[in-house]
Write an enzyme that holds these catalytic residues in place. Structure first.
Site, PDB file in Angstrom:
ATOM      1  CE  LYS A  93      -1.999   2.857   2.714  1.00 50.74           C
ATOM      2  NZ  LYS A  93      -2.100   4.025   1.803  1.00 50.74           N
ATOM      3  CD  GLU A 108      -3.466   8.733   0.996  1.00 50.73           C
ATOM      4  OE1 GLU A 108      -3.886   9.465   1.913  1.00 50.73           O
ATOM      5  OE2 GLU A 108      -2.748   7.718   1.208  1.00 50.73           O
ATOM      6  N   GLY A 111       6.571   6.201   7.921  1.00 52.07           N
ATOM      7  CA  GLY A 111       5.739   7.394   7.878  1.00 52.07           C
ATOM      8  C   GLY A 111       5.813   8.166   9.167  1.00 52.07           C
ATOM      9  N   GLY A 112       4.732   8.859   9.496  1.00 52.50           N
ATOM     10  CA  GLY A 112       4.716   9.743  10.643  1.00 52.50           C
ATOM     11  C   GLY A 112       4.510   9.038  11.963  1.00 52.50           C
ATOM     12  CB  THR A 172       0.340   7.195  10.756  1.00 50.82           C
ATOM     13  OG1 THR A 172      -0.316   8.405  10.365  1.00 50.82           O
ATOM     14  CG2 THR A 172      -0.265   6.031   9.995  1.00 50.82           C
ATOM     15  N   GLY A 173       2.178   5.790  12.901  1.00 54.90           N
ATOM     16  CA  GLY A 173       2.916   4.617  13.357  1.00 54.90           C
ATOM     17  C   GLY A 173       2.451   4.138  14.712  1.00 54.90           C
ATOM     18  CB  CYS A 186      12.583  10.140   7.430  1.00 54.63           C
ATOM     19  SG  CYS A 186      13.617   8.898   6.620  1.00 54.63           S
ATOM     20  CD  GLU A 244       9.881  13.692  10.532  1.00 53.74           C
ATOM     21  OE1 GLU A 244      10.789  13.099   9.941  1.00 53.74           O
ATOM     22  OE2 GLU A 244       8.841  13.125  10.911  1.00 53.74           O
TER      23      GLU A 244
END
Length: 489
Positions: free
Chosen positions: A173, A176, A226-227, A230-231, A282, A383
């Site tokens: 995935k 998007e 990712g962020g 979300t993680g 990152c 960040e």
């Protein structure tokens, strides 16, 4: 063409959803792709589960998996120009950067092609000549591989290559926002001969597509880049079914420059550390930490060079930095600039959108430098993920280490000095997963990548990157069993 790949077939979204993929340089529509629903994600998981449990993939030897990975590497180089162009259109980065990404992805597939054949397990001395004790490394099963928008091809490849080398099946995935090179990679996996169901692709937002993958009891492992927010949510979701997780969640990375550093090299790399891909990295070295004796001269020269950075279309040869990925992300960057000003940071350059009318339709933001910063500022601690450099200063080596470790993250750091002993001391004292000495940014497929603290859990690349996708099994064989007569003697 349909853009979901499930059980060896390109299919459309069952609910008919679509999404326009937009070029961040001018907001033109590059392509319209399918937008998966939860039912599509569930179908992809079922395909991966069946391929792992009952498909031909289960019988593939390590040698055969290695050949598949090598073939993918060959196809990446065959289509290098096409893939690089897609990556630039999708992300806005320069074509040179995108070409480097394709080459580095190729190296990752080549490395794990070798690793696939060189991990037979190990024998364990049981202290008994009649016992044969072995540790084998087997695939975990079905893996959900979720990649970010900033390095879509590179980050998904860091997951796909070791997952395949270990013998897993997967559901990919991508973000998007930037799915195009992941679609292309799946096309290459199919062309290379990956059996149906081994690599499945779903496109769409984290909710419902990502959450369906992380919550599914049929998924054995989730790898996410990712962020932090979300993680953390993925980790909590995976805990309900006790999945294994690997998380790379970003960083706030110090670039420490001592007065005895090579001035020209340190200046040049300080620019690269922050403004490469418009700071959407990152491991970006957004925290410049300079020794007092060097500070004034270094920052003055740095600021002059920042003001000469040429923004433009990533497809143009003379462009040095492209746009941010979206209007929403630019607004986030702008909010951090406002916060920095309110907190008392001194703006040296940038801090606004460019005036050039040729850039007006793109999501551009001027490279920005703040001086007089300290660890109590949000712009220093959080960040920002954009072209924002903050400058801090130090006088003693212990101050440099303290400032470098003053972060809840711990992904990467750099130290610049002409004294080897000093460099080694600082490198060992810094609590970061990667430390560069007199350099900034390179990674090696054979060296582990990942962070301390809130930068994540687990490692990508290197042997540990393969181990993330394996289970260890101990087989203890007694070749001369004798009755123990413990009970009922």
């Amino acid at each position: 063409m349909s853009t979901l790949f499930i059980d060896g077939r390109w299919v459309s979204a069952t609910a008919g959803g679509t999404r326009q993929v937009v070029n961040p340089f001018d907001q033109s529509v590059i392509r319209t792709v399918d937008e998966a629903a939860a039912t599509d994600a569930e179908a992809a998981v079922r395909a991966a589960r069946a391929a792992f449990d009952d498909g031909e993939w289960r019988g593939w030897t390590a040698r055969r998996r290695s050949l598949l990975l090598r073939r993918v590497a060959e196809l990446l180089q065959r289509d290098r120009a096409e893939i690089a162009r897609l990556e630039t259109l999708d992300t806005g980065k320069t074509l040179v950067e995108s070409g480097i990404d394709v080459d580095e992805v190729t190296s990752v597939f080549e490395y794990y092609a070798t690793q696939a054949e060189s991990d037979p397990g190990r024998l364990v001395d049981a202290g008994n000549p009649a016992v044969r004790s072995r540790v084998l490394y087997e695939p975990i099963g079905v893996c959900a591989l979720i990649a970010p928008w900033n390095y879509p091809l590179l980050q998904i490849a860091w997951k796909v290559a070791p997952a395949l080398a270990a013998g897993n099946t997967m559901v990919l995935k991508p973000s998007e926002t930037t799915p195009l090179t992941t679609i292309k990679l799946v096309e290459l996996l199919d062309e290379a001969g990956a059996p149906a169901g081994v690599a499945n692709l779903v496109l769409g937002a984290g909710d419902p597509v990502g959450s369906t993958l992380t919550e599914s009891p049929q998924v054995d492992m989730v790898s996410f880049t990712g962020g932090l927010a979300t993680g953390s949510a993925i980790m909590a979701s995976a805990a309900r079914t006790v999945k294994k997780v690997a998380l790379e969640l970003g960083g706030k990375n110090p670039n420490i420059v001592f007065a005895d550093a090579d001035f020209e090299a340190a200046i040049d790399y300080a620019l690269i550390a922050v403004f490469f891909h418009a700071g959407q990295v990152c491991s970006a070295g957004t925290r410049l930490v300079v020794e007092d004796a060097l500070h004034d001269e270094f920052v003055a020269e740095l600021t002059q060079r920042v003001e000469r950075i040429k923004l433009g279309n990533g497809l143009d040869a003379d462009t040095e930095s492209g746009p941010l990925v979206s209007a929403e992300h630019r607004e986030k960057v702008e909010s951090y600039v406002s916060i920095a000003v309110d907190e008392g940071a001194r703006l040296l350059t940038g801090g606004r959108r460019p005036d050039n009318p040729k850039l007006a339709r793109g999501f551009f933001y001027l490279p920005t430098v703040f001086d007089d910063c300290h660890g109590g500022m949000r712009v220093v601690q959080e960040e920002t993920f954009g072209p924002i450099m903050t400058v801090e200063r130090f006088s003693e080596i212990e101050d440099a280490v303290r400032i470098g470790n003053d972060t809840t993250y711990g992904l990467a750091a750099a130290v610049w000095t002409g004294e080897a002993r000093k460099a080694e001391y600082v490198a060992r004292a810094l609590r970061h997963g990667t430390v560069w000495i007199n350099d900034f940014g390179p990674y090696l497929p054979q060296a582990e990548w990942g962070g301390y603290k809130r930068s994540g859990v687990g490692r990508e690349l290197g042997h540990a990157g393969l181990a993330e996708y394996q289970e260890a099994k101990h087989i203890y064989e007694n070749t001369a069993p004798e009755p123990q007569r413990w009970f009922a003697r």
